[in-house]
Write an enzyme that holds these catalytic residues in place. Structure first.
Site, mmCIF file in Angstrom:
data_model
loop_
_atom_site.group_PDB
_atom_site.id
_atom_site.type_symbol
_atom_site.label_atom_id
_atom_site.label_comp_id
_atom_site.label_asym_id
_atom_site.label_seq_id
_atom_site.Cartn_x
_atom_site.Cartn_y
_atom_site.Cartn_z
ATOM 1 N N VAL A 94 86.926 132.846 73.818
ATOM 2 C CA VAL A 94 85.640 132.394 74.334
ATOM 3 C C VAL A 94 85.153 131.180 73.558
ATOM 4 O O VAL A 94 84.595 130.227 74.126
ATOM 5 C CB VAL A 94 84.606 133.542 74.263
ATOM 6 C CG1 VAL A 94 83.237 133.042 74.692
ATOM 7 C CG2 VAL A 94 85.039 134.702 75.136
ATOM 8 N N ALA A 95 85.377 131.175 72.247
ATOM 9 C CA ALA A 95 84.910 130.069 71.415
ATOM 10 C C ALA A 95 85.683 128.778 71.684
ATOM 11 O O ALA A 95 85.135 127.681 71.575
ATOM 12 C CB ALA A 95 85.028 130.437 69.941
ATOM 13 N N ILE A 105 86.907 127.561 74.443
ATOM 14 C CA ILE A 105 86.623 126.884 75.707
ATOM 15 C C ILE A 105 85.167 126.439 75.740
ATOM 16 O O ILE A 105 84.267 127.277 75.677
ATOM 17 C CB ILE A 105 86.910 127.818 76.908
ATOM 18 C CG1 ILE A 105 88.327 128.378 76.819
ATOM 19 C CG2 ILE A 105 86.678 127.083 78.205
ATOM 20 C CD1 ILE A 105 89.410 127.340 76.804
ATOM 21 N N GLU A 122 82.500 126.147 77.592
ATOM 22 C CA GLU A 122 82.091 126.548 78.945
ATOM 23 C C GLU A 122 81.029 125.629 79.532
ATOM 24 O O GLU A 122 80.918 125.487 80.751
ATOM 25 C CB GLU A 122 81.568 127.997 78.930
ATOM 26 C CG GLU A 122 82.636 129.051 78.684
ATOM 27 C CD GLU A 122 82.900 129.279 77.198
ATOM 28 O OE1 GLU A 122 83.748 130.125 76.876
ATOM 29 O OE2 GLU A 122 82.253 128.620 76.364
ATOM 30 N N ASP A 174 89.768 92.883 99.827
ATOM 31 C CA ASP A 174 90.030 92.239 101.107
ATOM 32 C C ASP A 174 89.229 90.940 101.154
ATOM 33 O O ASP A 174 88.275 90.769 100.387
ATOM 34 C CB ASP A 174 89.608 93.190 102.234
ATOM 35 C CG ASP A 174 90.022 92.679 103.603
ATOM 36 O OD1 ASP A 174 91.037 91.968 103.685
ATOM 37 O OD2 ASP A 174 89.330 92.992 104.581
ATOM 38 N N ASN A 228 77.290 128.486 73.987
ATOM 39 C CA ASN A 228 77.992 127.478 74.788
ATOM 40 C C ASN A 228 77.301 127.188 76.114
ATOM 41 O O ASN A 228 77.390 126.073 76.637
ATOM 42 C CB ASN A 228 79.429 127.932 75.050
ATOM 43 C CG ASN A 228 80.273 127.922 73.791
ATOM 44 O OD1 ASN A 228 79.809 127.522 72.726
ATOM 45 N ND2 ASN A 228 81.516 128.377 73.891
ATOM 46 N N ASP A 288 73.625 124.987 73.563
ATOM 47 C CA ASP A 288 74.370 123.727 73.381
ATOM 48 C C ASP A 288 74.194 122.769 74.555
ATOM 49 O O ASP A 288 74.339 121.552 74.397
ATOM 50 C CB ASP A 288 75.869 124.015 73.200
ATOM 51 C CG ASP A 288 76.174 124.583 71.830
ATOM 52 O OD1 ASP A 288 75.236 124.672 71.021
ATOM 53 O OD2 ASP A 288 77.336 124.938 71.583
#
Length: 884
Positions: free
Chosen positions: A282-283, A285, A287, A329, A719, A723
C-alpha cells in the site's frame, strides 16, 4: 464488377462497356438492385467500437492494479476486512478515472460516415431519378452540377466547363478543371483530371459520370481505412507514468521479499510478515497520483478552453509541452483557404495588393480605364451566384476572388450584370483553357474572355493601353511576367475582349481579341502565422509543412510565413521523392530531417512522415483540417484540428481542436502543456518522496524489531487524503516566465530525471529519519506501548510530509520567498490537511478506523520537534549541494 481499377487510364467508352452500362440510359433498375445486394451499399465501413464494459475491464490490465489487488486479497485472507475494502475502493476510483478518460475516444472515425449521406441524380431505365447516395453502385450514371458533393469515385463521360475542389482529399487549395482524355496508368491521384472522387465539391459546370468505386473502395474509403489501421500513440505522460509505476512495483517486490526472508530468519510469524508486506504494498503505490494528475490536466484543459483550444484527450494537455516537431498542412492552416487577388498587371501599370490598413487602394483605382474594363470581364464572364441563405458567394474560388475585389473597390457587381445581360456563354473548355461570354451593350455587343495567358495570347492581336487599343507586339513581356508570378506560387488568369456589332458564331468569338491584363491570385497566409512560427522556433520547435499542393506554391507560402528563407530553397521535397522507411541512407536521412516543405504528399505519405519523425525520437504535433489529414492526425502524438474550417473527420480523430483556426493558438497550448509538466514533476517528486519515506520507515521498523510506524489504513488515509491537497496546490503553479524560451524535452526524458530521483530519495530519507527517530524515542525512552508509538510516528510522518513542500523549490531560490511560499493554495492545503489529520482525535469512527488513541500534549510537542527537524535536516543537505 464492384470496382473499376485505374479507370483514369481507359476511355469512358471502355469503362462503360466493362461496367455493363449504356451511358445514355443508365443501369436497368433490376440489375442495379442485384448489384446492390451483391456488392453492398455505398457506405464506409464502421470502425468496430469497444463496448463500455470492454473499456472498463481494460482499466484493470495495469501492473499497479495487480499489486493493489494482491494487497486487498491478502487483507481479506488474514482478516483485515476494513483494509481490504479500503484498497478495493482505491482500485475502483483509479479504474473509473481511466474509464472516463477513454470513453470520449469512441467516435474517432464515425464522422467520415456522414460525408456521403445525401442524394444524387442518376440515370435508371433511361430516366433521371433521385436516389440516396448509399444506393449508388458501380456502373451508375450520375449527373453532377455546381454545388454537388460527389457521392463516389467516377470516370467522367461528358462535361461542360466542369471543375471540382478537392482540397479536403488532396490538400490542394485550387479547383481542378476536369477533362475527358484518358491518362497514363501511373498518374498520381492529384493529376487524375478525368476522374471525380467521393466527398469532393463541384464548383463549376456540369458533368455526366459513371461510378467506378463505392464505399471503402473509394479514395475516401482508403483514407478511412488508414485511419482505422493506424494505432494511436499513447501520450508521453502515459508512457512515463507507466514506466514509473513499473519501477515502484519492482521496488515493492524487492523490499517485500527482503523483509520476508529477514523475518523468517528472525523467526517471526507468517501473519506478522504478511501484514508488513501488505503495508509495504500500500505504501509503495502513490494512490493519489492518478487523481492529482487528472485534476491537474482537467484544470489545464479548462484554461486552454478559455484560450481558444478544446482538448479531446486529457493526456494531450501535458503532451503538448513535449512537442518538438509540428507537421502542418498548408491550405486552411497556414493560409486562409480563400483565393484573393494579389496583383493586377495592365499594359500601362501594375497594381499590387496593398499592405494591411490601406482600405482605399482598390477603390481609388475603380475609375482607371484598364482596371475597370478588366473587372467587368471578370464579373460578366463568370458563373458566380449569391447565396441569400448563407449571405455569401457560391462558385469558382477564382471567380469569387474577383467579386470580393469589387467589394473592396466599391464596384456594384449587380449593376454591371444588369446593364450587360448575357446573350451567349462558351463554357470553360479544358482543351483550350478559356471561357467566353457575349453580353449586350446599349449599342452592339461585347465579347468577354478569360483563360490561361499562354492560350489567350494566341487569340489576341491588340492590347488595351490607358484606354487606347494598340497593336500587341510584346507577347514575350507578358509571358515573362506570367512565369515570374507563377514561380512565386500564384495562380494566373488572363482577361481579354472585343466589341462587335452582332453576336458572333462560336468559332469567331475568340478571334482578334484585345488583351486587357492578367491577374495573380493566391491563397494568402494567415496574418498571425509568421509570429506564431517565430515563437515555435524560439521554443526549439521545428515546423514542417506537409501539403498536397505544388512545390512552388508550398515554397512561396513557406517563405511568406518565415518557415524558410530564400537561401534555403533546397529544403523542399516532392512526395514522390520521399524514400521508403526501409531503404533510407544516411544522406537521405539527413536531407529528410532538414526538409521544411514536403509537397504533393498523399495521405499515406503524410502518415509515413509522422511515423518517420516518431521513429527518430520526435514528439510530433500534426495540424490539419481535411479528410486527407485524418490518418496522420490520429497517428501523431498530438493531432491538432481546425475548429471552423476543419472537417468533422479531422476533428474526431484529433486531440486538440483550435476553435479560432489560428496557428498562434498552438503556441498558447504548448506553453500550458509545459507549465503542466513542470507542475506534474513537482507533485510527483512530492508524492514519491512521501511514499518513499513510508516504505523505508515500514521496512526499517520491521527489520529493526520496532512497532510498525504505519498501518495499512493509515497509509491509505495519508495517500488519499492528507497528501492530495498539497499535491493539488503544487499543480496550481503558474510556471516560469521564460518557459517558452526553453528547448523541448527529449521524448525519452522521464518525469523524474536522475537529479530529481536524487532529490526524491534525500527528501524521503529526511522524513524517514524523523519517523524512525520518533519511533525509537517513544519506544525506548518514553516506554510507550506499540499503538502509541505507532500514533506518534503517524502524526510525525503527516507533518513531515506537509513541511516537505518547502523542500521543492530549487536550491538557488530563497527559502522564504519562492514559487511555493508565494502560492496561496499551498498555505490553504497545509491548513486543510492538518485539520483532516487531527479530525481523528475528534471523530471517533475515523479514529477507530485509523487506530488512533489519545496522546498527551507533551507527545505532540515531541512530534512537532521531530517534524521540523526533518525539514531542517533536508535543507542542510540541499543547500550544501546535495540536490538541485
Amino acid at each position: 464488377m464492384r470496382t473499376f481499377t485505374d479507370a483514369h487510364g481507359h476511355t469512358s467508352d471502355e469503362v462503360c462497356r466493362t461496367l455493363g452500362v449504356d451511358p445514355s440510359r443508365g443501369l436497368d433498375a433490376k440489375i442495379a438492385l442485384l448489384r446492390l445486394q451483391e456488392y453492398g451499399e455505398n457506405r464506409l465501413k464502421k470502425q468496430k467500437e469497444k463496448t463500455a464494459l470492454q473499456i472498463f475491464l481494460e482499466q484493470f490490465l495495469d501492473p499497479v492494479i495487480y499489486v493493489l489487488s494482491a494487497a486487498s486479497l491478502l487483507g481479506f485472507i488474514f482478516g483485515e476486512i476494513v483494509e481490504g475494502i479500503a484498497v478495493l475502493v482505491v482500485i475502483l476510483i483509479t479504474t473509473i478515472i481511466g474509464f472516463l478518460m477513454e470513453w470520449k475516444a469512441l467516435k474517432s472515425i464515425n464522422a467520415l460516415l456522414e460525408m456521403v449521406e445525401s442524394e444524387s441524380s442518376v440515370m435508371r431505365d433511361g430516366s433521371e431519378v433521385i436516389i440516396d447516395d448509399h444506393q449508388i453502385i458501380s456502373g451508375d450514371i450520375i449527373l453532377l452540377s455546381a454545388g454537388d458533393v460527389v457521392p463516389c469515385d467516377a470516370r467522367i463521360i461528358e462535361h461542360e466547363g466542369f471543375a471540382v475542389k478537392e482540397s479536403m482529399l488532396t490538400g490542394e487549395s485550387k479547383q481542378v478543371n476536369k477533362s475527358l482524355e484518358s491518362l497514363p496508368i501511373p498518374t498520381m491521384l492529384h493529376d487524375r483530371i478525368n476522374m471525380v472522387f467521393a466527398g469532393t465539391l463541384v464548383t463549376r459546370g456540369a458533368a455526366k459520370v459513371v461510378c467506378t468505386a463505392t464505399g471503402d473502395y473509394t479514395e475516401l474509403g482508403k483514407i478511412t481505412s488508414l485511419s482505422r489501421e493506424s494505432e494511436k500513440e499513447i501520450t508521453p505522460l502515459e508512457k512515463k507514468l507507466k514506466k514509473l509505476s513499473k519501477q515502484l512495483i519492482w521496488l515493492t517486490i524487492f523490499l517485500a521479499i527482503l523483509i520476508l526472508l529477514v523475518g523468517i530468519l528472525q523467526g517471526r510469524s507468517i501473519v506478522q510478515m504478511v501484514e508488513t508486506a501488505f503495508a509495504l504494498a500500500v505504501a509503495a503505490i502513490p494512490e493519489g497520483l492518478p487523481i492529482v494528475a487528472t485534476i491537474a490536466l482537467v484544470r489545464g484543459m479548462l484554461r486552454l478552453a478559455k484560450d481558444r483550444a478544446i482538448i479531446r484527450n486529457l493526456g494531450a494537455v501535458e503532451a503538448l509541452g513535449n512537442v518538438s516537431t509540428i507537421c502542418t498542412d498548408k491550405t486552411g492552416t497556414l493560409t486562409e483557404n480563400v483565393m484573393t487577388v494579389h496583383t493586377v498587371i495592365l499594359n500601362d501599370t501594375k497594381l499590387v495588393m496593398p499592405k494591411e490598413g490601406d482600405v482605399s487602394y482598390w477603390a481609388d483605382r475603380k475609375e482607371q480605364e484598364g482596371f475597370r474594363r478588366l473587372i467587368e470581364v471578370g464579373i460578366l464572364c463568370s458563373n458566380v451566384k449569391y447565396d441569400l441563405d448563407h449571405e455569401d458567394f457560391v462558385g469558382d474560388p477564382i471567380e469569387i476572388a474577383v467579386f470580393r475585389l469589387c467589394e473592396k473597390a466599391e464596384i456594384d457587381t449587380k449593376q454591371i450584370q444588369e446593364q450587360n445581360p448575357e446573350i451567349v456563354e462558351l463554357p470553360f473548355d479544358t482543351s483550350i483553357k478559356m471561357m467566353a461570354t457575349v453580353n449586350q451593350l446599349n449599342e452592339g455587343y461585347r465579347v468577354n474572355v478569360k483563360g490561361a495567358l499562354e492560350n489567350l495570347l494566341n487569340h489576341c492581336n491588340s492590347v488595351l493601353d490607358n484606354g487606347k487599343i494598340l497593336r500587341l507586339t510584346n507577347k514575350d513581356k507578358w509571358t515573362a511576367e506570367m512565369n515570374k508570378l507563377a514561380s512565386q506560387g500564384y495562380r494566373i488568369l488572363a482577361f481579354a475582349g472585343k466589341d462587335v456589332d452582332h453576336v458572333p458564331d462560336n468559332d469567331q468569338m475568340l478571334e482578334d481579341l484585345t488583351l486587357i491584363g492578367i491577374v495573380a491570385f493566391r491563397d494568402p497566409p494567415r496574418k498571425d502565422v509568421r509570429a506564431a512560427i517565430e515563437t515555435c522556433h524560439k521554443a526549439g520547435i521545428e515546423v514542417v509543412m506537409v501539403t498536397g499542393d505544388h512545390a512552388g506554391t508550398g515554397l512561396h507560402i513557406a517563405q511568406a510565413v518565415g518557415l524558410i528563407n530564400e537561401q534555403n530553397q533546397d529544403q523542399v521535397l516532392h512526395g514522390k521523392d520521399v524514400p521508403g522507411s526501409a531503404d533510407i541512407s544516411p544522406g537521405e536521412l539527413e536531407k529528410l530531417l532538414k526538409t521544411k516543405v514536403f509537397a504533393r504528399v498523399t495521405p499515406a505519405q503524410k502518415l509515413n512522415l509522422v511515423q518517420f519523425y516518431q521513429k527518430h525520437n520526435h514528439i510530433v504535433g500534426m495540424t490539419g483540417d481535411g479528410v486527407n489529414d485524418a490518418p496522420a492526425l490520429k497517428k501523431a502524438d498530438i493531432g491538432i484540428a481546425m475548429g471552423i474550417r476543419g472537417t468533422e473527420a479531422a476533428k474526431e480523430v484529433s486531440d486538440l481542436i483550435l476553435r479560432d483556426d489560428q496557428f498562434s493558438s498552438i503556441g498558447l497550448a504548448i506553453k500550458e502543456g509545459r507549465i503542466i509538466f513542470e507542475n506534474i514533476r513537482k507533485f510527483v517528486t512530492f508524492l514519491l518522496s512521501c511514499n518513499f519515506a513510508e516504505i523505508i520507515s515500514v521496512a526499517i521498523a520491521s527489520l529493526g524489531g520496532l512497532p510498525l510506524p504505519l498501518l495499512p489504513m493509515q497509509i491509505l488515509y495519508l495517500n488519499l487524503v492528507t497528501d492530495i491537497f498539497p499535491a493539488l496546490a503544487l499543480a496550481m503553479g503558474e510556471g516560469e516566465q521564460d518557459i517558452m524560451d526553453q528547448k523541448p524535452r527529449k521524448s525519452d526524458e522521464p518525469i523524474l530525471t536522475k537529479s530529481l530521483w536524487k532529490s526524491t530519495i534525500i527528501y524521503g530519507f529526511g522524513i524517514t529519519a524523523s519517523v524512525i527517530g520518533v519511533s525509537i524515542f517513544a519506544h525506548f525512552y518514553l516506554k510507550l506501548d506499540g499503538i502509541q508509538v505507532n500514533n506518534m510516528a503517524f502524526y510525525t510522518l503527516v507533518f513531515c510530509q506537509l513541511l516537505n513542500v518547502f523542500n521543492l523549490p530549487k536550491s538557488n531560490e530563497s527559502f522564504i520567498n519562492n514559487s511555493v511560499t508565494r502560492n496561496l493554495w499551498i498555505w490553504g492545503s497545509l491548513i486543510l490537511s492538518s485539520l483532516l489529520t487531527l479530525a481523528g482525535l475528534w471523530i471517533t469512527p475515523l479514529g477507530n478506523v485509523l487506530n488512533l488513541v489519545d496522546l498527551e500534549l507533551a507527545h505532540f510537542g515531541w512530534i512537532i520537534l521531530f517534524s521540523i527537524g526533518s525539514l531542517v535536516l533536508t535543507q542542510i543537505v540541499k543547500r550544501s549541494g546535495g540536490t538541485a
